[in-house]
Design a protein around this motif. Sequence first.
Motif, short mmCIF file in Angstrom:
data_model
loop_
_atom_site.label_atom_id
_atom_site.label_comp_id
_atom_site.label_asym_id
_atom_site.label_seq_id
_atom_site.Cartn_x
_atom_site.Cartn_y
_atom_site.Cartn_z
N ARG A 360 0.84 -1.20 0.00
CA ARG A 360 0.00 0.00 0.00
C ARG A 360 0.87 1.25 0.00
O ARG A 360 1.99 1.23 0.51
CB ARG A 360 -0.87 0.04 1.26
N PRO A 361 0.36 2.37 -0.55
CA PRO A 361 1.04 3.64 -0.33
C PRO A 361 1.10 3.93 1.17
O PRO A 361 0.17 3.62 1.92
CB PRO A 361 0.15 4.66 -1.05
N ASN A 362 2.20 4.51 1.60
CA ASN A 362 2.35 4.89 3.00
C ASN A 362 1.80 6.29 3.20
O ASN A 362 2.49 7.28 3.00
CB ASN A 362 3.83 4.83 3.40
N GLY A 363 0.53 6.36 3.55
CA GLY A 363 -0.13 7.65 3.65
C GLY A 363 -0.16 8.34 2.30
O GLY A 363 -0.27 7.69 1.26
N ASP A 364 0.00 9.64 2.33
CA ASP A 364 -0.10 10.42 1.09
C ASP A 364 1.27 10.67 0.48
O ASP A 364 1.48 11.65 -0.22
CB ASP A 364 -0.80 11.75 1.39
N ASP A 365 2.20 9.77 0.73
CA ASP A 365 3.57 9.90 0.22
C ASP A 365 3.77 8.93 -0.93
O ASP A 365 3.81 7.72 -0.73
CB ASP A 365 4.56 9.62 1.35
N HIS A 366 3.90 9.44 -2.15
CA HIS A 366 4.04 8.55 -3.30
C HIS A 366 5.43 7.94 -3.41
O HIS A 366 5.67 7.10 -4.27
CB HIS A 366 3.67 9.30 -4.60
N ARG A 367 6.37 8.35 -2.55
CA ARG A 367 7.71 7.79 -2.55
C ARG A 367 7.92 6.85 -1.37
O ARG A 367 9.06 6.50 -1.04
CB ARG A 367 8.75 8.91 -2.51
N SER A 368 6.85 6.42 -0.75
CA SER A 368 6.95 5.55 0.42
C SER A 368 5.80 4.55 0.40
O SER A 368 4.71 4.85 -0.08
CB SER A 368 6.90 6.39 1.71
N ALA A 369 6.06 3.34 0.90
CA ALA A 369 5.06 2.28 0.86
C ALA A 369 5.08 1.47 2.14
O ALA A 369 6.03 1.55 2.94
CB ALA A 369 5.33 1.35 -0.34
#
Length: 475
Positions: A360-369
């Motif tokens: 899943r995406p890690n919150g609203d951070d598209h560079r973190s999962a």
Amino acid sequence: MTAIEPPPEVAAAKSPGVTYQDLLDADTHPVPDVLRLESPRYFGSDDVPIERYTSREWHRKEVDHLWKKVWQFACREEHIPEVGDYIKYDIAELSYLVVRTDDGIKAYPNACLHRGRQLKEYDGHCSELRCAFHGFAWKLNGELQDIPAAWDFPHVDQRPDDFTLPECSVGTWAGFVFINPDPDAAPLEEHLGDTMEQFEIWDLENRYVEGHVSRVIEANWKIAQEAFCEAYHVNATHPQILTYLGDTNSQVDVFENCSRVITPGGTPSPLLGDDTGLSEQEMLRSMLDVRVDQEAPFEVPDGTTARAVAAAASRERWRPIVGDRVDQMSDSEMMDSIDYTVFPNFHPWGAFNRIVYRFRPNGDDHRSAIMECFFLSPFTGERPPPAEEIKLGVDDIWASAPVLGMLAKVFEQDVFNMAKVQKGLETTSKPGATFSNYQESKIRWLHTLLGEWIERGEAAAAASGQPVEVSRGTK
């Protein structure tokens, strides 16, 4: 989903060595029909734009046209066994409550209809859904129950439908609970499609969550997921298992909303060549991770193979739990990585592999999962309670979760690449990522479907007069 006819040179390309179907022909036990299915698909050889991993704008499109509209695995039924049990399921910056009610399982956006505060911050048990800000409360079935100082809200009484918690679509399969934020979504069964039939023989419902480990990854969720969608990376990333894993001889099958990669165990990588001089006993020692100064726990008799011996040992390991059913299981079901993916991010494994992944995406951070691994194990007697999630941060190592065993070392090697892939894609002047035609066709399938979802979503938004490009939340 549209596949195309491969050109002759692509159709003729084949890894050297035995095929997966050749290995099934030599199995010591009957092979189930589901493993005899073959469904290769060709999606062309074009690169995939790197903006899908690096662009904030693309991330926003995924939130609006994928995560708000697609079926997704939220929890197991045993996570919420009693009326009043609930879990908080987050995807990107979105948050939902999945609640066991008298009328079954329901899911709601995790937001108070008064001022919008999240109703719940943690998983738990409750008799009502009460907001901690001003005390507005709802019954478990979503009906408005209490307004403190109700005399000051006569206008709420005039809009009862607006103050009933809006419901998401909910469905269950094999003990898994799925939600779809779209209340008008097509049935879950339609989305799962071939998955339901193909998993009938493996009975994932009568399992329990023996382990649940999550870790924050410094890369886009697709980068993390794609590392588990092909075995082509094994030779460079996991060289210690080349002696007993047929990496480039994996079979890749694409159906509609599901696909699979089956990687055979107990057979050496074709990349080692024909002159390895590797004996069956040496292959078995590598498989069992036996040190050079240790004796192997058992030998490979003349006339048999390490694959057959290891499969027999695996049957005996499971026999106390599942009984003589193991005698009906093929060597492949005991030995091979049968990794399914249900679009977009749900990865149940076939047979007794136990593994289920979710990315899943890690919150609203598209560079973190967030990468998660569940161990879904058979049991005898009463179902054990599900394991508590072990949450690992970016700098924690997988070995911090002992339940993972030898898998922790493999995961560590995988994660070593992920952040570096993200940084490389942010830096490269090359506009797209290149994938192979067959071995990485599962990744091509994922991007084909993803592109179709985004395209449909944008078309629907344009038809309704909504803006096609979503700027909310951009930086």
